[in-house]
Design an enzyme around this catalytic site. Sequence first.
Site, PDB file in Angstrom:
ATOM      1  N   PHE A 296      -4.361   3.297  11.120  1.00 48.29           N
ATOM      2  CA  PHE A 296      -4.512   4.508   9.818  1.00 48.29           C
ATOM      3  C   PHE A 296      -2.929   3.621   8.622  1.00 48.29           C
ATOM      4  CE2 PHE A 296      -2.529   7.992   7.745  1.00 48.29           C
ATOM      5  CZ  PHE A 296      -3.418   7.901   6.794  1.00 48.29           C
ATOM      6  N   GLN A 297      -3.449   3.380   7.440  1.00 44.35           N
ATOM      7  CA  GLN A 297      -2.669   2.786   6.271  1.00 44.35           C
ATOM      8  C   GLN A 297      -2.260   1.932   6.989  1.00 44.35           C
ATOM      9  OE1 GLN A 297      -0.422   6.053   4.915  1.00 44.35           O
ATOM     10  NE2 GLN A 297      -2.048   6.909   3.696  1.00 44.35           N
TER      11      GLN A 297
ATOM     12  N   LYS B  22       6.619   0.052  10.791  1.00 40.82           N
ATOM     13  CA  LYS B  22       7.910   1.668  11.011  1.00 40.82           C
ATOM     14  C   LYS B  22       9.138   1.484  12.362  1.00 40.82           C
ATOM     15  CE  LYS B  22       7.544   6.210  11.982  1.00 40.82           C
ATOM     16  NZ  LYS B  22       6.408   7.678  12.054  1.00 40.82           N
TER      17      LYS B  22
ATOM     18  N   GLU C  67       3.192   4.312  -7.085  1.00 37.27           N
ATOM     19  CA  GLU C  67       3.717   3.937  -7.201  1.00 37.27           C
ATOM     20  C   GLU C  67       3.887   2.313  -8.084  1.00 37.27           C
ATOM     21  OE1 GLU C  67       2.074   4.985  -3.021  1.00 37.27           O
ATOM     22  OE2 GLU C  67       1.664   4.712  -4.831  1.00 37.27           O
TER      23      GLU C  67
ATOM     24  N   MET D 133      -7.357  -2.882 -29.299  1.00 31.12           N
ATOM     25  CA  MET D 133      -7.287  -4.443 -29.401  1.00 31.12           C
ATOM     26  C   MET D 133      -8.422  -5.235 -29.092  1.00 31.12           C
ATOM     27  SD  MET D 133      -6.074  -7.107 -30.431  1.00 31.12           S
ATOM     28  CE  MET D 133      -4.068  -6.743 -30.070  1.00 31.12           C
TER      29      MET D 133
END
Length: 553
Positions: free
Chosen positions: A117-118, A167, A55, A467
Amino acid sequence: MNNKELLLGSEITVRCLEEQGIKHVFSFPGGVVIPLFDAFYRLDHDITEIGPCHEQNGVHAADGYARTSDTVGVAITTSGPGATNAITGIANAYLDSVPLVVITGQVASPLLGKDSFQEIDITSVTMQITKHNYLVTDVEDLADTIREAFVIAQSGRPGPVVIDIPKDIFLAKTEYEKMFIPKLRQIYPEIKESKILEAVEAINAAERPMIYAGGGVLKSKAHEELLAFAEKSGIPVANSLMGLGGIPRDHELSMGMVGMHGFQETNLAVINSDVLIAIGARFSDRVTGNCDAFVRNKKIIHIDVDPTEFAKNIPAEIQIQGNIKDVLPLLTKDIEEKSYPEWYEKIKNWIIPCAEKGNYHPKNILNTINAAYPEAFVVTEVGQHQMWVGQYWNVKRPAQFITSGGLGTMGYGLGASIGVKLANPDADVLLVAGDGSFRMNCQELITVSKYKIPLKIFLFDNEALGMVRQWQKLFSDKRYAQTDIVQCTDYIMLAAASGIPGYKVTNMTELDETLEAIKDQPGPLLVHVKISNEEGVYPIVPAGCAIDEIYYE
């Protein structure tokens, strides 16, 4: 005639993206966004979904897409880890003022606040790195929320907006009426004439003036106005990293980057100027170094659309709030047409030729690639290679050079270059990457291959986090703690695993031969450029020092 229709929230989301003229979304599925992905699957529309491997890279792709097009970048994630994976991309866009709309799925409304959940309260998490964010609690508000998000993302100083949609909102029905979305009409604060007159007086009286132009010039599409202002006033132009492209790099008044890795003549001209005109710039610490030393005995004029930038880092005697594209013509109209031969000569005498160690080194390598692709978009990861591109690439126009400036996100470039290419299908898009950054996003080679995105990837491999290693060399007595990368990956084979051909370069002859071999190749490819881990980015100003305290190897 009734144009309303009863639609699911998921369907309304798709239709609202259509209203905005969105052609690509960068989306990764998950449980709570199944209804939205189902709507994309079922409905007739002309939006192409691009599925990244991660993502964060999807948000970076939306970022690159937005920077090189006249539209807002759109990314979609699921809830919980999907949304948190997007945070770095959102923060990157926020610090670089990139217009994004990031739609995150959320657990169903009855489950909110219950450690479901999530479930992550992503609106709270992203509050400090977005222009605005929303949690949609009523499907009847969904369409107007999406429309408003696009306005906010583009208005004034652009930036990312998050819309969190549970949802059950995707599954709820309400009436939807299609709207015609006209091109956004920006409303800017009125420019104070007294400030313009004050600035003109200061500019006309200057003996050693300098322009410091930042990314705001590009955001406001004021590059032509900047050029007209510089040419009439005769004032040299220094750029921040994000401002490169605001004036053609090969113009006689262009002095390139100022700051930590600015060339000596540029840094000395800025710090020793008597009037500094800062245009769309935030006075980053990477530009100013020691702030007290930077101010020195100069009058500073600061022009910006965002008033929160005034005196945030550096005090300015004259502050002009407004759209840069509108402010510069007002100044240009009234300033005197001048030239500063003594000032130009002084600047010229500060030039120190770059020390070159043989023919095969980053400057020559990049100049050769640049000559082969002078009009290409060049995207970078973050590290030494990024600074070398900033120093040496002949950036001709706005948005030709795409990089992570404010956040300095290793792993930004490959995702961003995917977005740039999709937004500009007829242009050459090059990615210049370092091996350290590339290891953070190389899974997106799968995405490049899957969608047949014809990127040209130049991987500068010094088997080090270059770097950081350079800083350890200079300031930690060569204690290279965890910066030397033990070479255990064959990058050409890695690319080949995704069906992408690779080429290895170890000298200038091989580089020339490779550039000739790939010039007409239509698909994606990777050029593995081996360089020494002793190559450094010079000059360098140590952190916290004045920008005229310049260190050469």
